[in-house]
Design an enzyme around this catalytic site. Structure first.
Site, PDB file in Angstrom:
ATOM      1  N   SER A  84      67.381 -37.750 -97.385  1.00  0.00           N
ATOM      2  CA  SER A  84      68.236 -36.775 -98.065  1.00  0.00           C
ATOM      3  C   SER A  84      69.678 -37.247 -98.230  1.00  0.00           C
ATOM      4  CB  SER A  84      68.233 -35.443 -97.302  1.00  0.00           C
ATOM      5  OG  SER A  84      68.931 -35.588 -96.080  1.00  0.00           O
ATOM      6  N   GLY A  85      70.012 -38.414 -97.678  1.00  0.00           N
ATOM      7  CA  GLY A  85      71.390 -38.910 -97.783  1.00  0.00           C
ATOM      8  C   GLY A  85      71.615 -39.674 -99.078  1.00  0.00           C
TER       9      GLY A  85
ATOM     10  N   VAL B  74      72.153 -42.930 -99.428  1.00  0.00           N
ATOM     11  CA  VAL B  74      71.357 -44.160 -99.475  1.00  0.00           C
ATOM     12  C   VAL B  74      69.885 -43.814 -99.710  1.00  0.00           C
ATOM     13  CG1 VAL B  74      70.569 -46.142 -98.107  1.00  0.00           C
ATOM     14  CG2 VAL B  74      72.984 -45.502 -98.092  1.00  0.00           C
TER      15      VAL B  74
ATOM     16  N   CYS C 140      77.896 -52.729 -96.303  1.00  0.00           N
ATOM     17  CA  CYS C 140      78.235 -52.880 -97.726  1.00  0.00           C
ATOM     18  C   CYS C 140      79.498 -53.723 -97.927  1.00  0.00           C
ATOM     19  CB  CYS C 140      78.377 -51.507 -98.381  1.00  0.00           C
ATOM     20  SG  CYS C 140      79.472 -50.360 -97.506  1.00  0.00           S
TER      21      CYS C 140
ATOM     22  N   ASN D  58      78.302 -50.081-103.734  1.00  0.00           N
ATOM     23  CA  ASN D  58      78.005 -49.990-102.293  1.00  0.00           C
ATOM     24  C   ASN D  58      76.642 -49.378-102.018  1.00  0.00           C
ATOM     25  OD1 ASN D  58      79.710 -47.698-103.311  1.00  0.00           O
ATOM     26  ND2 ASN D  58      79.018 -46.758-101.401  1.00  0.00           N
TER      27      ASN D  58
END
Ligand SMILES: NC(=O)c1ccc[n+]([C@@H]2O[C@H](COP(=O)([O-])OP(=O)(O)OC[C@H]3O[C@@H](n4cnc5c(N)ncnc54)[C@H](OP(=O)(O)O)[C@@H]3O)[C@@H](O)[C@H]2O)c1
Length: 349
Positions: A9-10, A12, A149, A316
């Site tokens: 859910s983030g 990334v 990143c 990123n």
């Protein structure tokens, strides 16, 4: 292959979904979220509406290993330290995008992450996953620690010049990063009112990613080079721009710098060189990498030939996270390296 995302859910997790849902050799069979368990993924990642009917499931290593051949872990550092041992013991291949297993030396966790690493012996089982640096190791591995990143942008900028860099002295690396670099969870410092319009220096001299850069230099016998790394939050959502200032042992000509870059990155699918003599886009600009897995590299050589300024730009969330993780996954599994990653940047954005 059947793949899953632990921490779907983030930011990334969302990028992993965007890439993996169009990857021709995988099926996403499992996406875990605590807060959104039972909800369709497009409730959290609205741009994925109509792309997939996947529903978030519970965090459960047993379910993950029964449903997936490989798992991408995209939860915060301390959570990864707790969860990864369970996942590893289930025998599943994994790519961890957190810093939990990135450093080779367990002693480096205390000064840089303020913890004593709870599983110091496990670190050696993980391969640091930056294909442009250690492709062969990645190919033979089942556990990858995906790089930071900012470290990715910095390492790719300087990689070609470790042989020609002065062996003592200073390497100055200045990084600018967009707000998505801090993840999707709200904090007092990332509300719109506070974050909008900033150029905010933070963690000067002790940013966590600096140890990844120094370790790489140590591997190349440049332990006496002092890395001064500074990061700045700037007014972008995505993107990183790194400017690295190097002193060279011997003067080089511009042609020699080009030759080194071309040799270093020959055949690399995701490295582009940006150094035009005219026009408005003469050097790398993160805006021109958005949504793609490219890392753009450019340079300026000062008239004395000994001072080289390298510039790199990337997204990123893609080359700095999800895209690089999929690149490693492809290599680990004998899949053509750029599969699922031929993403043209979006412009204007
Ligand atoms: N953002 C970047 O540019 C970037 C780049 C490279 C690497 N990374 C790394 O990738 C990982 C994910 O980053 P992100 O930017 O996607 O972060 P994020 O947006 O905050 O997402 C992390 C997800 O992890 C889940 N989670 C599970 N346990 C948690 C806990 N104890 N506390 C908070 N969240 C928890 C949350 O989902 P549920 O609550 O729904 O389970 C959350 O959505 C981090 O380790 C980060 O360091 C990030």
């Amino acid at each position: 292959m059947r793949v899953g995302i632990w921490g779907g859910s983030g930011f990334v997790g969302g990028e992993l979904l965007r890439i993996l849902l169009r990857h021709p050799d995988v099926e996403v069979t499992y996406v875990a979220s605590k807060e959104h368990e039972g909800e369709y993924i497009h409730r959290v990642h609205p741009h994925l509406r109509g792309i997939s009917g996947l529903v978030f499931g519970a965090y459960d290593a047993g379910i993950a290993s029964s449903k997936c051949d490989a798992l991408f872990v995209a939860v915060p550092f301390k959570q990864a330290l707790q969860d990864v041992p369970r996942i590893v013991s289930s025998g599943i291949r994994l790519v961890d995008l957190s810093p939990a297993y990135r450093l080779r030396n367990p002693d480096d966790y205390l000064p840089h992450y303020k913890i004593v690493h709870p599983q110091p012996t496990v670190l050696a089982d993980f391969v640091y996953g930056l294909p442009e640096v250690n492709r062969n190791e990645i190919k033979g591995s089942t556990k990858i620690a995906n790089p930071g990143c900012l470290a990715t942008a910095a390492l790719l900028a300087v990689k070609g010049f470790v042989e020609t860099m002065e062996q003592t002295g200073e390497l100055i690396i200045d990084a600018k990063v967009g707000s998505s670099g801090s993840g999707s969870k709200a904090s007092p410092l990332n509300t719109h009112a506070v974050r909008y319009g900033v150029v905010r220096a933070y963690k000067l001299g002790n940013h966590r990613h600096s140890i990844e850069i120094s370790s790489y230099l140590c591997n190349h016998h440049l332990e006496h080079v002092h890395v001064s790394f500074s990061a700045h939050g700037v007014n972008m959502v995505r993107g990183i721009l790194v400017t690295a200032y190097l002193t060279l042992k011997e003067p080089l000509s511009e042609g020699e710098v080009w030759k080194i870059l071309r040799q270093t990155f020959a055949e690399e699918p995701f490295i582009r060189f940006i150094k035009d003599r005219s026009g408005g886009f003469r050097l790398p600009d993160p805006k021109l990498t958005l949504g793609s897995n490219f890392c753009d590299i450019g340079f300026e050589l000062l008239p004395d030939g000994r001072h080289l300024i390298l510039v790199s730009a990337l997204d990123n969330l893609v080359k700095g996270a999800a895209g690089n993780a999929v690149q490693c996954f492809n290599l680990m599994n004998g899949i053509k390296e750029d599969t699922g990653l031929n993403l043209i940047p979006i412009y204007p954005a």
